[in-house]
Every structure is written in C-alpha cells, then in structure tokens.
Design an enzyme around this catalytic site. Structure first.
Site, PDB file in Angstrom:
ATOM      1  N   TYR A 164     -12.679  -4.109  -2.624  1.00 28.11           N
ATOM      2  CA  TYR A 164     -13.829  -3.638  -3.404  1.00 28.11           C
ATOM      3  C   TYR A 164     -14.847  -4.726  -3.718  1.00 28.11           C
ATOM      4  O   TYR A 164     -16.037  -4.522  -3.521  1.00 28.11           O
ATOM      5  CB  TYR A 164     -13.397  -2.946  -4.718  1.00 28.11           C
ATOM      6  CG  TYR A 164     -14.563  -2.294  -5.424  1.00 28.11           C
ATOM      7  CD1 TYR A 164     -15.102  -1.110  -4.946  1.00 28.11           C
ATOM      8  CD2 TYR A 164     -15.142  -2.877  -6.545  1.00 28.11           C
ATOM      9  CE1 TYR A 164     -16.192  -0.523  -5.564  1.00 28.11           C
ATOM     10  CE2 TYR A 164     -16.229  -2.297  -7.178  1.00 28.11           C
ATOM     11  CZ  TYR A 164     -16.753  -1.115  -6.683  1.00 28.11           C
ATOM     12  OH  TYR A 164     -17.835  -0.545  -7.294  1.00 28.11           O
ATOM     13  N   THR A 184       0.834  -1.207   0.000  1.00 32.15           N
ATOM     14  CA  THR A 184       0.000   0.000   0.000  1.00 32.15           C
ATOM     15  C   THR A 184       0.864   1.250   0.000  1.00 32.15           C
ATOM     16  O   THR A 184       0.644   2.189  -0.776  1.00 32.15           O
ATOM     17  CB  THR A 184      -0.910   0.014   1.241  1.00 32.15           C
ATOM     18  OG1 THR A 184      -1.645  -1.198   1.293  1.00 32.15           O
ATOM     19  CG2 THR A 184      -1.862   1.196   1.198  1.00 32.15           C
ATOM     20  N   THR A 185       1.864   1.276   0.885  1.00 26.13           N
ATOM     21  CA  THR A 185       2.728   2.446   1.017  1.00 26.13           C
ATOM     22  C   THR A 185       3.562   2.658  -0.233  1.00 26.13           C
ATOM     23  O   THR A 185       3.976   3.778  -0.531  1.00 26.13           O
ATOM     24  CB  THR A 185       3.619   2.296   2.261  1.00 26.13           C
ATOM     25  OG1 THR A 185       2.802   1.937   3.373  1.00 26.13           O
ATOM     26  CG2 THR A 185       4.358   3.575   2.583  1.00 26.13           C
ATOM     27  N   TYR A 228      -2.474 -10.550   4.230  1.00 25.73           N
ATOM     28  CA  TYR A 228      -2.502  -9.146   4.674  1.00 25.73           C
ATOM     29  C   TYR A 228      -3.948  -8.738   4.865  1.00 25.73           C
ATOM     30  O   TYR A 228      -4.712  -8.650   3.900  1.00 25.73           O
ATOM     31  CB  TYR A 228      -1.791  -8.280   3.632  1.00 25.73           C
ATOM     32  CG  TYR A 228      -1.763  -6.793   3.877  1.00 25.73           C
ATOM     33  CD1 TYR A 228      -2.056  -6.230   5.111  1.00 25.73           C
ATOM     34  CD2 TYR A 228      -1.422  -5.938   2.834  1.00 25.73           C
ATOM     35  CE1 TYR A 228      -2.009  -4.858   5.309  1.00 25.73           C
ATOM     36  CE2 TYR A 228      -1.370  -4.563   3.008  1.00 25.73           C
ATOM     37  CZ  TYR A 228      -1.665  -4.019   4.248  1.00 25.73           C
ATOM     38  OH  TYR A 228      -1.625  -2.670   4.432  1.00 25.73           O
ATOM     39  N   ARG A 260      -8.914  -0.337   4.776  1.00 26.98           N
ATOM     40  CA  ARG A 260      -8.658   0.104   3.416  1.00 26.98           C
ATOM     41  C   ARG A 260      -9.357  -0.747   2.381  1.00 26.98           C
ATOM     42  O   ARG A 260      -9.624  -0.275   1.273  1.00 26.98           O
ATOM     43  CB  ARG A 260      -7.146   0.100   3.132  1.00 26.98           C
ATOM     44  CG  ARG A 260      -6.424   1.129   3.983  1.00 26.98           C
ATOM     45  CD  ARG A 260      -5.119   1.582   3.426  1.00 26.98           C
ATOM     46  NE  ARG A 260      -5.186   2.237   2.140  1.00 26.98           N
ATOM     47  CZ  ARG A 260      -4.494   3.321   1.835  1.00 26.98           C
ATOM     48  NH1 ARG A 260      -3.717   3.909   2.721  1.00 26.98           N
ATOM     49  NH2 ARG A 260      -4.564   3.834   0.626  1.00 26.98           N
ATOM     50  N   ILE A 304       5.454  -4.586  10.019  1.00 31.22           N
ATOM     51  CA  ILE A 304       5.555  -4.046   8.662  1.00 31.22           C
ATOM     52  C   ILE A 304       5.118  -2.595   8.765  1.00 31.22           C
ATOM     53  O   ILE A 304       3.944  -2.294   8.933  1.00 31.22           O
ATOM     54  CB  ILE A 304       4.722  -4.867   7.673  1.00 31.22           C
ATOM     55  CG1 ILE A 304       5.269  -6.308   7.624  1.00 31.22           C
ATOM     56  CG2 ILE A 304       4.756  -4.231   6.280  1.00 31.22           C
ATOM     57  CD1 ILE A 304       4.468  -7.254   6.750  1.00 31.22           C
ATOM     58  N   LYS A 350       0.026 -10.325   8.004  1.00 33.40           N
ATOM     59  CA  LYS A 350       0.153  -8.948   8.468  1.00 33.40           C
ATOM     60  C   LYS A 350      -1.221  -8.519   8.968  1.00 33.40           C
ATOM     61  O   LYS A 350      -2.155  -8.377   8.179  1.00 33.40           O
ATOM     62  CB  LYS A 350       0.621  -8.031   7.330  1.00 33.40           C
ATOM     63  CG  LYS A 350       0.671  -6.551   7.700  1.00 33.40           C
ATOM     64  CD  LYS A 350       1.070  -5.701   6.503  1.00 33.40           C
ATOM     65  CE  LYS A 350       1.015  -4.208   6.829  1.00 33.40           C
ATOM     66  NZ  LYS A 350       1.352  -3.371   5.652  1.00 33.40           N
TER      67      LYS A 350
END
Length: 292
Positions: free
Chosen positions: A107, A44-45, A133, A138, A203, A161
């Site tokens: 989504y 994501t980052t 994850y 999000r 993380i 994660k």
C-alpha cells in the site's frame, strides 16, 4: 538451507471467525504425516491481514510448539510498517521459529532504496534467518532483482520467495544470487519449472490440499528428475488454477473444509467461497486424487 515443499498454511477458524487452535494442531499433524518439508505460518494464506497482533504472534507460537522441531517453521512477520515488522520478527524468534518470511511493504509503495533500508533495518534488529517475499500482484510493490541481490549480501537475509511467476526473471535471480541465498517459488503453476532452474523449493498454497503430491513433486524436481516431477505436478494443475478462482485463501479454506481439516470460517472482508465455483474446485481435487 530449508528446501522442498513448504506449505503456506491456512489459519483454521470456526464458523464465527475465531482461530481454531485444535484444528490448527490437527492440520500440522496432517502435513507432517503427508511429508510436507516445512510450515509457513501466518503468511498471506494464513490471513495475516485480518489476524490482530496478539493472534498473529500466538498462531506462530502454537505452530512452533506443535511442530516441535520435526520440520522447519517459517513465520510470516512482514508489515508495511518497519517498526511493526521488527517487533513481529522479534516475537517469532522468541517463539522459536527457524526463519521469518517478510513481505514487501504493501500500500505505501516504497522506493527501491526504501525497500533496501526496510529489510536491512529488520535484519540488523533481529538475528534470525530472514526470507524476503516479493508478490507484486498483491502488494502493488515490486522489488527488483537488483534490490534483492543487494540485500542478499546481508548475513541473515538468506533467501527470497519469488511470487512473480516470471520464470525468466526467476532464472536470472538464481544465476546471479550467492550460493548461500535461496530462491523459492511462490507461484504454484510455475514452481516445478523454477525448482528445475535452481530454486530450492516452493512455498505453496496447493500443498494445503494435496501435501503428499506437492512434496513428492518438489523432491523429484530438487533431484533433477524433470519428467517424473512434472508427471506428479500434472495432477495438481487444476488445484494450481482453481484455488485462485477467488482471492486466496477463500478457495483453499473451502477445499480444506471439504477434506474435514477445518470449518469454513474466514474473516471479513474475505467471504465464503461462492457456490458458483464449487464444482470446479471439486473437479480439481478429484484430479489430484485427494477425494474420490
């Protein structure tokens, strides 16, 4: 088993939004010198959502080549299409990544059975260690502990994660998980507490800005030195909070630019960090002693 402070690496971009390969290499060296225990590329980052398919695979390859085996590289290869996730995971394996990080499909909101079948299909298709994850804030998709534990029985699914920030839930997952299944924090404010409960590392977004302190805090927590770990982490609390004043990675890329690690480049629909919040991040960086 991969342990410690695993930076959720930004993807440096020029001010026109192109991936900056030179700064990417410099950034990796910065982390290795600071003691970061592992690199997570294109999560994501790392703006996985706005890199195109070839860019995504190329950044993973560049990170693996630059790291050159000095620390583990975990490649972000998740997608809301199982077919696409399998293909990205294959490409990460071919590039030489040590493991892959696979976010829950966003989504389209699969059922728990759909999540199980999605991750099982990827694990069956690609023989590389895989870390699940879960970041429901999000993805609008929350994978239950029960589903995670069911997946933990698959040989090459080696960890998760957990970015829920729910310590009670994380503790329950750690206690129920097999000994060879690693739980990692994906929530900087609660990461040290989760490691002290038995998680294997963090993380981290904050580690982009303060890698030396992030790695020290994680290492102390892994040794069970609670008071010392929390004392180091206390100086990072401002970053844990203020790097989320706008959507990640907007603030952290700006902070990295202030350290000369990259330009401020970021891709739409993400925008440059609002001036209103600059002083709050600067104050947090001073608290962390990464700037004077």
């Amino acid at each position: 088993m991969i342990t410690g402070s695993l930076v959720a690496l930004i993807t440096p971009m020029t001010n026109n939004g192109d991936v900056d390969s030179v700064k990417l290499q410099e950034l990796i060296e910065f982390h290795l010198q600071a003691g970061t225990h592992g690199i997570v590329a294109v999560g994501t980052t790392g703006e996985s959502a706005t890199l195109d398919y070839e860019e995504h695979a190329n950044v993973i390859r560049q990170v693996v080549e630059c790291v050159a085996g000095r620390v583990p590289v975990i490649a972000g290869t998740g997608a809301n299409s199982t077919h696409e996730a399998i293909d990205l995971t294959k490409r990460a394996k071919d590039a030489g990544a040590d493991a892959c990080l696979l976010v829950t499909p966003y989504y389209n909101k699969p059922t728990q059975e759909g999540l199980y079948q999605h991750f099982k299909a990827i694990a069956d298709a690609v023989d590389i260690p895989q870390i699940l994850y879960n970041v429901p804030g999000r993805t609008a998709c929350d994978m239950s502990n029960e589903t995670s534990l069911r997946l933990a029985s698959i040989k090459n699914i080696v960890g998760i994660k957990d970015a829920t920030g729910d310590l009670a839930r994380g503790k329950a997952l750690i206690e129920a998980a097999p000994a060879d299944f690693a739980v990692y924090s994906g929530d900087d404010p609660t990461a040290i507490d989760l490691i002290l409960l038995g998680a294997k590392g963090n993380i981290s977004v904050t580690a982009n800005v303060a890698p030396a302190k992030a790695s020290k805090a994680a290492a102390l927590a892994l040794e069970g030195k609670a008071a010392e770990a929390k004392a180091v982490d206390a100086s990072l609390l401002g970053l844990h909070k203020n790097l989320f004043l706008e959507s990640n990675p907007i603030p952290v890329k700006w902070a990295c630019a202030q350290l000369g690690l990259c330009e401020e480049g970021i891709r739409l629909p993400l925008t440059l960090f609002a001036n209103t919040f600059h002083n709050q991040v600067i104050d947090a960086m001073k608290q962390a002693e990464v700037i004077a």
